[in-house]
Design a protein around this motif. Structure first.
Motif, PDB file in Angstrom:
ATOM      1  N   VAL A 161      -8.245  10.838   4.902  1.00  0.00           N
ATOM      2  CA  VAL A 161      -8.680   9.558   4.350  1.00  0.00           C
ATOM      3  C   VAL A 161      -7.502   8.687   3.921  1.00  0.00           C
ATOM      4  N   LEU A 162      -6.409   9.306   3.537  1.00  0.00           N
ATOM      5  CA  LEU A 162      -5.271   8.563   2.976  1.00  0.00           C
ATOM      6  C   LEU A 162      -4.643   7.614   3.996  1.00  0.00           C
ATOM      7  N   PRO A 163      -4.274   6.409   3.565  1.00  0.00           N
ATOM      8  CA  PRO A 163      -3.616   5.463   4.475  1.00  0.00           C
ATOM      9  C   PRO A 163      -2.177   5.876   4.756  1.00  0.00           C
ATOM     10  N   PRO A 164      -1.607   5.437   5.878  1.00  0.00           N
ATOM     11  CA  PRO A 164      -0.228   5.808   6.230  1.00  0.00           C
ATOM     12  C   PRO A 164       0.768   5.308   5.187  1.00  0.00           C
ATOM     13  N   LYS A 165       1.751   6.131   4.871  1.00  0.00           N
ATOM     14  CA  LYS A 165       2.744   5.781   3.840  1.00  0.00           C
ATOM     15  C   LYS A 165       3.536   4.522   4.197  1.00  0.00           C
ATOM     16  N   ALA A 174       4.825  -1.186   3.132  1.00  0.00           N
ATOM     17  CA  ALA A 174       4.927  -2.583   3.572  1.00  0.00           C
ATOM     18  C   ALA A 174       3.998  -3.472   2.762  1.00  0.00           C
ATOM     19  N   LEU A 175       2.812  -2.969   2.454  1.00  0.00           N
ATOM     20  CA  LEU A 175       1.846  -3.732   1.661  1.00  0.00           C
ATOM     21  C   LEU A 175       2.393  -4.016   0.271  1.00  0.00           C
ATOM     22  N   PHE A 176       2.984  -3.008  -0.358  1.00  0.00           N
ATOM     23  CA  PHE A 176       3.448  -3.161  -1.729  1.00  0.00           C
ATOM     24  C   PHE A 176       4.774  -3.917  -1.835  1.00  0.00           C
ATOM     25  N   LYS A 177       5.387  -4.219  -0.694  1.00  0.00           N
ATOM     26  CA  LYS A 177       6.574  -5.068  -0.708  1.00  0.00           C
ATOM     27  C   LYS A 177       6.193  -6.548  -0.784  1.00  0.00           C
ATOM     28  N   THR A 178       4.915  -6.835  -0.496  1.00  0.00           N
ATOM     29  CA  THR A 178       4.433  -8.210  -0.592  1.00  0.00           C
ATOM     30  C   THR A 178       4.012  -8.472  -2.032  1.00  0.00           C
ATOM     31  N   PRO A 179       3.903  -9.734  -2.456  1.00  0.00           N
ATOM     32  CA  PRO A 179       3.470 -10.032  -3.824  1.00  0.00           C
ATOM     33  C   PRO A 179       2.134  -9.373  -4.127  1.00  0.00           C
ATOM     34  N   PHE A 180       2.035  -8.791  -5.306  1.00  0.00           N
ATOM     35  CA  PHE A 180       0.824  -8.069  -5.702  1.00  0.00           C
ATOM     36  C   PHE A 180      -0.379  -8.995  -5.806  1.00  0.00           C
ATOM     37  N   LEU A 192       1.287   6.357  -6.188  1.00  0.00           N
ATOM     38  CA  LEU A 192       2.307   6.145  -7.210  1.00  0.00           C
ATOM     39  C   LEU A 192       3.719   6.364  -6.680  1.00  0.00           C
ATOM     40  N   GLY A 193       3.938   7.449  -5.965  1.00  0.00           N
ATOM     41  CA  GLY A 193       5.262   7.739  -5.432  1.00  0.00           C
ATOM     42  C   GLY A 193       5.767   6.640  -4.508  1.00  0.00           C
TER      43      GLY A 193
END
Length: 225
Positions: free
Chosen positions: A203-207, A212-218, A167-168
């Motif tokens: 387990v958590l993916p790198p921030k 970068a993933l969430f900057k692309t279209p959802f 979320l953050g």
């Protein structure tokens, strides 16, 4: 891993739903093989074989038999392996309440957040308020407890992993704020304890990669399941 106890996870590195499964397996110390799926491109024959209905991740394959949907998988792991910490309470009432809140997170809060960040522009403010109200309920539920179930991580904490970590990052990338530390001090404290757990942290993916993933279209496949 011997053939008698073959455990495979078909997942997506950036999906909080997929990571729920890995978190529980890691907490319980269950060895598994992780298989990354290209859900944006050509879905693998393995995914189509083991989840022909939804064709989404995560999927748990245990000795050749598959289970889909992250919270269903979490309960299957809890029922199948008695090693490590318990993810669901033993008391029937507390167990029912844990299931209630996990479902609340999944079907109320997560759905509203998804629409608030990536839904039609005309609906985003309404859904943001809906997500905010859901967080208020969770803020009251966690109270002064370390985790939703008490002193150890349980199914509600696992279900709320997006709130604790993703979320953050999404708020920062999108500029849309739903949860602040000032308004939700209990959830903020909880998120720090949850993300700070040594096993969860692994387990958590790198921030940066997530940002970068969430900057692309959802794309819904990123968070489905």
């Amino acid at each position: 891993m011997n053939q008698e106890e073959q455990v495979q996870v078909l997942g997506l590195w950036g999906s909080p739903f997929s990571k729920r499964v890995e978190m529980v397996l890691q907490l319980k110390g269950i060895p598994y093989e992780y298989i990354e799926e290209d859900v944006y491109g050509n879905k693998s024959p393995m995914l189509l074989k083991y989840n022909p209905i939804h064709k989404k991740v995560p999927v748990l394959v245990h000795n050749g038999r598959s289970i889909a949907e992250s919270l269903v998988i979490v309960e299957y792991i809890e029922d199948t392996w008695k090693t490590g910490p318990t993810i669901l309470p033993q008391d029937p009432y507390e167990r029912a309440m844990a299931r209630f809140w996990a479902k609340y997170v999944d079907e109320k809060v997560m759905v509203a957040m998804g629409k608030a960040f990536w839904g039609p522009e005309s609906e985003r403010e309404k859904e943001r308020k809906e997500a905010y109200e859901g967080l208020i309920s969770l803020e009251k539920e966690i109270g002064d407890k370390r985790f939703f179930g008490g002193e150890t991580i349980g199914i509600v904490d696992i279900a709320a992993d997006f709130i604790g970590y993703w979320l953050g990052i999404v708020q920062e990338v999108s500029g849309v704020t739903i949860m602040t530390a000032e308004e939700f001090p209990n959830l903020k404290r909880w998120s720090e304890d949850f993300v700070g757990n040594n096993i969860i942290k692994e387990v958590l993916p790198p921030k940066q990669k997530l940002a970068a993933l969430f900057k692309t279209p959802f794309r819904s496949a990123a968070t489905s399941g």
